[in-house]
Design a protein around this motif. Structure first.
Motif, PDB file in Angstrom:
ATOM      1  N   GLY A  59       0.768  -1.770  -0.173  1.00  0.00           N
ATOM      2  CA  GLY A  59       0.377  -0.370   0.581  1.00  0.00           C
ATOM      3  C   GLY A  59       0.491   1.333  -0.476  1.00  0.00           C
ATOM      4  N   LEU A  60       0.400   2.442   0.043  1.00  0.00           N
ATOM      5  CA  LEU A  60       0.495   3.667  -0.387  1.00  0.00           C
ATOM      6  C   LEU A  60       1.054   4.639   0.864  1.00  0.00           C
ATOM      7  CD1 LEU A  60       0.177   4.523  -3.297  1.00  0.00           C
ATOM      8  CD2 LEU A  60       2.634   3.760  -3.267  1.00  0.00           C
ATOM      9  N   GLY A  61       0.067   3.694   2.369  1.00  0.00           N
ATOM     10  CA  GLY A  61       0.351   4.477   3.855  1.00  0.00           C
ATOM     11  C   GLY A  61      -0.990   5.840   3.625  1.00  0.00           C
ATOM     12  N   GLU A  62      -0.669   6.715   4.526  1.00  0.00           N
ATOM     13  CA  GLU A  62      -1.597   7.964   4.208  1.00  0.00           C
ATOM     14  C   GLU A  62      -1.836   9.238   3.800  1.00  0.00           C
ATOM     15  OE1 GLU A  62      -1.351   9.351   8.754  1.00  0.00           O
ATOM     16  OE2 GLU A  62      -1.847   7.457   9.405  1.00  0.00           O
ATOM     17  N   ASP A  63      -0.411   9.124   2.786  1.00  0.00           N
ATOM     18  CA  ASP A  63      -0.641  10.513   1.913  1.00  0.00           C
ATOM     19  C   ASP A  63      -0.446  10.063   1.039  1.00  0.00           C
ATOM     20  OD1 ASP A  63      -0.228  12.366   0.610  1.00  0.00           O
ATOM     21  OD2 ASP A  63       1.692  13.348   1.803  1.00  0.00           O
ATOM     22  N   PRO A  64      -0.980   8.628  -0.025  1.00  0.00           N
ATOM     23  CA  PRO A  64      -0.447   8.212  -1.100  1.00  0.00           C
ATOM     24  C   PRO A  64       0.297   9.026  -2.389  1.00  0.00           C
ATOM     25  CG  PRO A  64      -3.140   8.048  -1.173  1.00  0.00           C
ATOM     26  CD  PRO A  64      -2.363   8.478  -0.048  1.00  0.00           C
ATOM     27  N   GLY A  65      -1.470  11.028  -2.584  1.00  0.00           N
ATOM     28  CA  GLY A  65       0.084  11.058  -3.720  1.00  0.00           C
ATOM     29  C   GLY A  65       1.338  11.844  -3.584  1.00  0.00           C
ATOM     30  N   HIS A  66       1.851  11.998  -3.045  1.00  0.00           N
ATOM     31  CA  HIS A  66       3.089  12.536  -2.571  1.00  0.00           C
ATOM     32  C   HIS A  66       3.755  11.362  -2.711  1.00  0.00           C
ATOM     33  CE1 HIS A  66       6.806  13.061  -0.276  1.00  0.00           C
ATOM     34  NE2 HIS A  66       7.053  12.000  -0.017  1.00  0.00           N
ATOM     35  N   TRP A  67       3.906  10.073  -2.535  1.00  0.00           N
ATOM     36  CA  TRP A  67       4.815   9.175  -3.147  1.00  0.00           C
ATOM     37  C   TRP A  67       4.046   8.443  -4.579  1.00  0.00           C
ATOM     38  CZ3 TRP A  67       8.355   8.509  -0.120  1.00  0.00           C
ATOM     39  CH2 TRP A  67       7.887   8.439   1.193  1.00  0.00           C
ATOM     40  N   ILE A  68       2.967   8.555  -5.321  1.00  0.00           N
ATOM     41  CA  ILE A  68       2.917   9.065  -6.194  1.00  0.00           C
ATOM     42  C   ILE A  68       3.736   9.778  -7.112  1.00  0.00           C
ATOM     43  CG2 ILE A  68       0.689   9.226  -8.677  1.00  0.00           C
ATOM     44  CD1 ILE A  68      -0.468   7.874  -6.427  1.00  0.00           C
ATOM     45  N   ALA A  69       3.551  11.130  -6.839  1.00  0.00           N
ATOM     46  CA  ALA A  69       4.334  12.300  -7.370  1.00  0.00           C
ATOM     47  C   ALA A  69       5.585  12.064  -7.287  1.00  0.00           C
ATOM     48  CB  ALA A  69       4.059  13.191  -6.267  1.00  0.00           C
ATOM     49  N   ARG A  70       6.293  11.510  -6.027  1.00  0.00           N
ATOM     50  CA  ARG A  70       7.690  10.769  -6.318  1.00  0.00           C
ATOM     51  C   ARG A  70       8.460  10.469  -7.342  1.00  0.00           C
ATOM     52  NH1 ARG A  70      11.148  12.202  -1.865  1.00  0.00           N
ATOM     53  NH2 ARG A  70      11.961  10.316  -2.140  1.00  0.00           N
ATOM     54  N   GLN A  71       7.090   9.660  -7.751  1.00  0.00           N
ATOM     55  CA  GLN A  71       8.006   8.553  -8.807  1.00  0.00           C
ATOM     56  C   GLN A  71       7.736   9.507 -10.125  1.00  0.00           C
ATOM     57  OE1 GLN A  71       9.417   5.614  -6.920  1.00  0.00           O
ATOM     58  NE2 GLN A  71       7.845   7.296  -5.866  1.00  0.00           N
ATOM     59  N   VAL A  72       6.567  10.288 -10.095  1.00  0.00           N
ATOM     60  CA  VAL A  72       6.512  10.923 -11.782  1.00  0.00           C
ATOM     61  C   VAL A  72       7.776  11.831 -11.990  1.00  0.00           C
ATOM     62  CG1 VAL A  72       5.306  12.703 -13.230  1.00  0.00           C
ATOM     63  CG2 VAL A  72       3.927  10.988 -11.696  1.00  0.00           C
ATOM     64  N   GLU A  73       7.937  12.265 -10.339  1.00  0.00           N
ATOM     65  CA  GLU A  73       9.309  13.431 -10.798  1.00  0.00           C
ATOM     66  C   GLU A  73      10.503  12.171 -11.006  1.00  0.00           C
ATOM     67  OE1 GLU A  73      11.845  16.066  -7.842  1.00  0.00           O
ATOM     68  OE2 GLU A  73      10.213  15.360  -7.104  1.00  0.00           O
ATOM     69  N   PHE A  74      10.648  11.460 -10.223  1.00  0.00           N
ATOM     70  CA  PHE A  74      11.894  10.493  -9.774  1.00  0.00           C
ATOM     71  C   PHE A  74      12.048  10.242 -11.815  1.00  0.00           C
ATOM     72  CE2 PHE A  74      13.753   5.850  -9.973  1.00  0.00           C
ATOM     73  CZ  PHE A  74      15.355   7.074  -9.800  1.00  0.00           C
ATOM     74  N   PHE A  75      10.650   9.601 -12.701  1.00  0.00           N
ATOM     75  CA  PHE A  75      11.268   8.963 -14.319  1.00  0.00           C
ATOM     76  C   PHE A  75      11.328   9.730 -15.209  1.00  0.00           C
ATOM     77  CE2 PHE A  75      10.199   5.346 -11.762  1.00  0.00           C
ATOM     78  CZ  PHE A  75      11.152   3.882 -11.972  1.00  0.00           C
ATOM     79  N   THR A  76      10.230  11.061 -15.152  1.00  0.00           N
ATOM     80  CA  THR A  76      10.254  12.180 -15.853  1.00  0.00           C
ATOM     81  C   THR A  76      11.427  12.792 -15.816  1.00  0.00           C
ATOM     82  OG1 THR A  76       8.333  12.698 -15.300  1.00  0.00           O
ATOM     83  CG2 THR A  76       9.464  14.294 -16.438  1.00  0.00           C
ATOM     84  N   SER A  77      12.272  13.284 -14.953  1.00  0.00           N
ATOM     85  CA  SER A  77      13.533  13.979 -14.708  1.00  0.00           C
ATOM     86  C   SER A  77      14.998  12.771 -15.211  1.00  0.00           C
ATOM     87  CB  SER A  77      14.353  13.882 -12.777  1.00  0.00           C
ATOM     88  OG  SER A  77      14.524  12.770 -12.709  1.00  0.00           O
TER      89      SER A  77
END
Length: 263
Positions: free
Chosen positions: A53-71
């Motif tokens: 799961g993604l815990g209490e702040d799933p949007g945070h972890w999704i955004a981090r993957q978008v940033e990581f792979f986009t970069s």
């Protein structure tokens, strides 16, 4: 062995242990997110998932993957399962720019149930590609069935097989008259687990419904048992699913990839 037991083994042995990574891939955790990707950002195969799961702040972890792979300029697939948390994970991924691919169903079961007597139709034989000419035939087959994307995937799987031939085997049904490959499939053994994976099933439309897929399933299951892998996993489409269900595999979860294209 019940479907729940099979799913528990799959979740523990494969998902939590990051056993889907290809040889040489980077394997790392970013909080609750499991990432596996090739160091070369131009190579295919980057994947993320969240087996706990993604815990209490799933949007945070999704955004981090978008940033990581986009970069990195790297295309990535988020592999989702129907039981992943949060329950609205798939909607959140779409909102973040991921594009849904075709849904599939995970089937699990015993390799022994997949082994059966199969008689190939006249005019074909089972073979193992070894020469460049053989692999060119495989390329023509997967391009005819799946287009250019299929060729890229087949090439990536070939590279994986070359890196670890003890863990991957390719089987082909070839037309004796023309020498062309008419059906192709992969067996991938997952080291350190009980599981093998049956991947890459591709058959030319003109050769379907003649027992080729069943023959390749049985052949690969036999090889897996010989190498000490008693359990099989398959991500199934509507085409292969009825065959495998009749042979005794069990549906345990829906699965769907969501792809973030590199910009």
């Amino acid at each position: 062995m019940t479907p729940d037991d099979l799913l528990t083994r799959f979740h523990t042995q494969i998902r939590l242990a990051d056993k889907d990574a290809a040889p040489g891939f980077v394997v790392e955790h970013d909080g609750p997110v499991h990432r596996t990707y090739p160091a070369d950002a131009g190579a295919p195969g980057a994947m993320v998932e969240c087996p706990q799961g993604l815990g209490e702040d799933p949007g945070h972890w999704i955004a981090r993957q978008v940033e990581f792979f986009t970069s990195r300029g790297q295309e990535v697939e988020w592999k989702t399962y129907g039981y992943d948390e949060p329950a609205d994970l798939q909607a959140r991924l779409v909102a973040a720019g991921f594009v849904a691919q075709d849904p599939e169903v995970v089937l699990l079961g015993r390799c022994a149930d997949l082994v059966h007597d199969v008689t190939l139709p006249d005019g074909v034989r089972l073979s193992t590609p070894s020469s460049e000419r053989d692999w060119d035939r495989v390329g023509r087959l997967v391009k005819a069935v799946w287009g250019r994307e299929g060729v890229d995937i087949a090439q990536a799987l070939r590279a994986e097989q070359q890196a670890r031939p003890d863990l991957m085997a390719t089987s082909v049904v070839e037309d004796l008259e023309t020498g062309e490959a008419v059906s192709y499939a992969i067996l991938r053994m997952t080291e350190g687990t009980q599981f093998c994976g049956l991947w890459g099933g591709s058959t030319l439309p003109s050769w379907r419904r003649r027992g080729l897929y069943r023959a390749l399933v049985s052949h690969r299951a036999s090889m897996a048992l010989e190498r000490g892998y008693p359990l099989a996993r398959v991500d199934t489409s509507p085409d292969s699913r009825p065959i495998l269900l009749r042979l005794g595999l069990h549906p345990v979860a829906d699965t769907r990839p969501y792809v973030l294209v590199a910009s």
